[in-house]
Design an enzyme around this catalytic site. Sequence first.
Site, mmCIF file in Angstrom:
data_model
loop_
_atom_site.group_PDB
_atom_site.id
_atom_site.type_symbol
_atom_site.label_atom_id
_atom_site.label_comp_id
_atom_site.label_asym_id
_atom_site.label_seq_id
_atom_site.Cartn_x
_atom_site.Cartn_y
_atom_site.Cartn_z
ATOM 1 N N LYS A 1 24.442 64.337 27.787
ATOM 2 C CA LYS A 1 24.873 65.697 27.458
ATOM 3 C C LYS A 1 24.536 66.660 28.596
ATOM 4 O O LYS A 1 25.362 67.491 28.991
ATOM 5 C CB LYS A 1 24.200 66.165 26.156
ATOM 6 C CG LYS A 1 24.611 65.392 24.919
ATOM 7 C CD LYS A 1 23.880 65.929 23.683
ATOM 8 C CE LYS A 1 24.227 65.138 22.444
ATOM 9 N NZ LYS A 1 23.530 65.648 21.231
ATOM 10 N N VAL B 1 25.662 74.840 22.176
ATOM 11 C CA VAL B 1 25.141 75.142 20.842
ATOM 12 C C VAL B 1 24.522 73.881 20.255
ATOM 13 O O VAL B 1 25.198 72.854 20.135
ATOM 14 C CB VAL B 1 26.256 75.645 19.894
ATOM 15 C CG1 VAL B 1 25.668 76.114 18.576
ATOM 16 C CG2 VAL B 1 27.048 76.768 20.544
ATOM 17 N N PHE C 1 29.378 71.975 21.722
ATOM 18 C CA PHE C 1 28.662 71.892 20.451
ATOM 19 C C PHE C 1 28.055 70.504 20.267
ATOM 20 O O PHE C 1 28.705 69.491 20.534
ATOM 21 C CB PHE C 1 29.598 72.151 19.266
ATOM 22 C CG PHE C 1 30.317 73.464 19.321
ATOM 23 C CD1 PHE C 1 29.748 74.612 18.801
ATOM 24 C CD2 PHE C 1 31.579 73.547 19.890
ATOM 25 C CE1 PHE C 1 30.406 75.824 18.851
ATOM 26 C CE2 PHE C 1 32.258 74.758 19.949
ATOM 27 C CZ PHE C 1 31.669 75.891 19.424
ATOM 28 N N ASP C 2 26.811 70.473 19.821
ATOM 29 C CA ASP C 2 26.283 69.253 19.229
ATOM 30 C C ASP C 2 26.916 69.142 17.844
ATOM 31 O O ASP C 2 27.294 70.157 17.253
ATOM 32 C CB ASP C 2 24.760 69.346 19.116
ATOM 33 C CG ASP C 2 24.164 68.156 18.392
ATOM 34 O OD1 ASP C 2 24.490 67.024 18.762
ATOM 35 O OD2 ASP C 2 23.388 68.380 17.445
ATOM 36 N N LYS C 3 27.080 67.943 17.315
ATOM 37 C CA LYS C 3 27.759 67.801 16.019
ATOM 38 C C LYS C 3 26.812 68.018 14.847
ATOM 39 O O LYS C 3 26.975 68.953 14.052
ATOM 40 C CB LYS C 3 28.416 66.416 15.891
ATOM 41 C CG LYS C 3 29.121 66.205 14.538
ATOM 42 C CD LYS C 3 29.807 64.860 14.474
ATOM 43 C CE LYS C 3 28.822 63.727 14.294
ATOM 44 N NZ LYS C 3 28.178 63.733 12.937
#
Length: 617
Positions: free
Chosen positions: A490, A507, A310-312
């Site tokens: 990433k 995501v 997940f990206d935050k």
Amino acid sequence: MQRYILRNKNQTMLISGILIAIAFISKWTMNNIMIFNWALIIASILGLAPIAIQAYQALRVKVVSIEVLVTIAVIGAFLIQNHEESAIVTFLFLFGAYLEQRTLNQTRSAIKELTEMAPESALKQMDDGEFEEVEVDDVDEGDILLVKTGAKVPVDGTVLTGEGYINEASITGEAIPVEKEKDSKVFAGTILENGTIQIVADRVGEDTTFGKIIELVEEAQDSKSEAERFIDRFSKYYTPAVLILSFIVWLVSRNIELAITILVLGCPGALVIGVPVSNVAGIGNGAKNGVLLKGSEVIHDFSRTDTIIFDKTGTLTIGNPEVSETKYYTDNAHEVSGYLASIERESDHPLAKAILKEIGETIFSPVENTEVVKGGGIIASVNGHRLSVGNVLLMEKENVELSEEAKADVSRLEKEGNSLVLTAIDGKLEIIMGVKDQIRKGVKKDLERLKSLGIKNLVMLSGDNQGTVDLVSRELGLTKAHGHMLPEDKAEYVKKLKEEGRIVAFVGDGVNDSPSLALADIGIAMGSGTDVAIETSDVVLMNSDFGRLPHALGLTKATARNMRQNIIIAVGVVLILLAGVFFSDWMNMSIGMLVHEGSILVVILNGMRLLSYELKK
């Protein structure tokens, strides 16, 4: 002619479907067998044309594709005058191909949009010391550039003079602009929201961080283009086997009707229909529930996912800073809030916007003698009072004494990941506000549901600082969390996990996420994210509803399971029919066709169950 037919096969499918509908309506309402037969014959011929062309093209390169078997089966159905079978099989085969075309093709518009977002010009310092606008391609390393408020930073560089706030969402994904001053690093494609700076170019063109994002997306999309469908792999063995079996039977028995019967019974009608029906029903359920699934490959890979990254910001969190808590140390909160709002109204800082939103409607007062304290906050006069608004360091500089209660509140709010805004009037602390990006409501429960669906690793990657990332990770119970991650970091992390054998879903919602979205086995975009992220992804959660993610995963697992069931039903029925031809006296073409049609109905009904699928609570 072949190109014309293949180019218009979607229109052919539509006409074929209309003719099939006319045929059955004429039979059921008027009992007109002539219209029934001719409509089905024409539908079969039209539907078979593009399939036969593809079969011919496959045979030219020595590939016995499923189109070959469908073509022979349809011709066989013609010979035994079973026009219903030939028409329906061709229509559903074309319809399945249409759906695949609609949902599987990864669009190339993502690259175009990324390119359009890249800066095109720069203000370059010339030999006479003046700045002139030039194309960004004319900028070389070491050149000095001027960036004004609202402009894009043209290259990666270092600030020489000036200061301001830069929105780095296109690179880090973080919504809060970052303060830049002398010696700060800046990135191409980011936007200077206020201030004016001069920078020296460190990296230009394709070497910039933004240029690398474009390159990563291109490479990742290319790596996905060679995926093969299961049915194609299966038909590699199945299709020749049925053809050889039919030929051997004719060779031994010299019974052409028996050979055609085997071809017809061996026709993978249920097999051809079963996977598209499951696919269509699964995609339809997803669309109804706010989830866009881009094809059967996506369903297959997503159902096997064991790791979700997940990206935050904008994914696990809302993406906009908000006041999470306010502590008052005064009995006159309304008046003090008005003074604070009066000062914050003159600031463009994102924390100021969050504070104004929290205070809401109030009475504003004139602000005088404003002094900006670098790295601290603002000092100003409001209605004859000296106000100090900023962080703890500013309070210390202004000799504002913090009570034990205030110190405890400061410590607690900082541990909870807040940015602090303290307000003192005439040397006395009056307000402490904690501002932070809020975690999406219900995310923790959704993550637990993902674990229950078989996800072993929940990982968060963010451009934010490690302290904030750790706080969010602990609160949500994530497996791992890494901060200070640039887009290439990433993407490299995703690549590393894939090399370890993980099936990885990513995501995200920003342009900075698009390389990872494209590189992951499954890219999942939040619907309110950038168009680039959405185009690059395989799954889109419409309206950015994170709660749809567990439903999407559960749905793909159910759909993949449904596809396997339909394949087993289809192949099982064919094997039983073929066994019946050889080992029983009661099996004939009529009974075989009845069972064959029944198997088609079974796989359709089985697939349709997915339309009502709901993830169990």
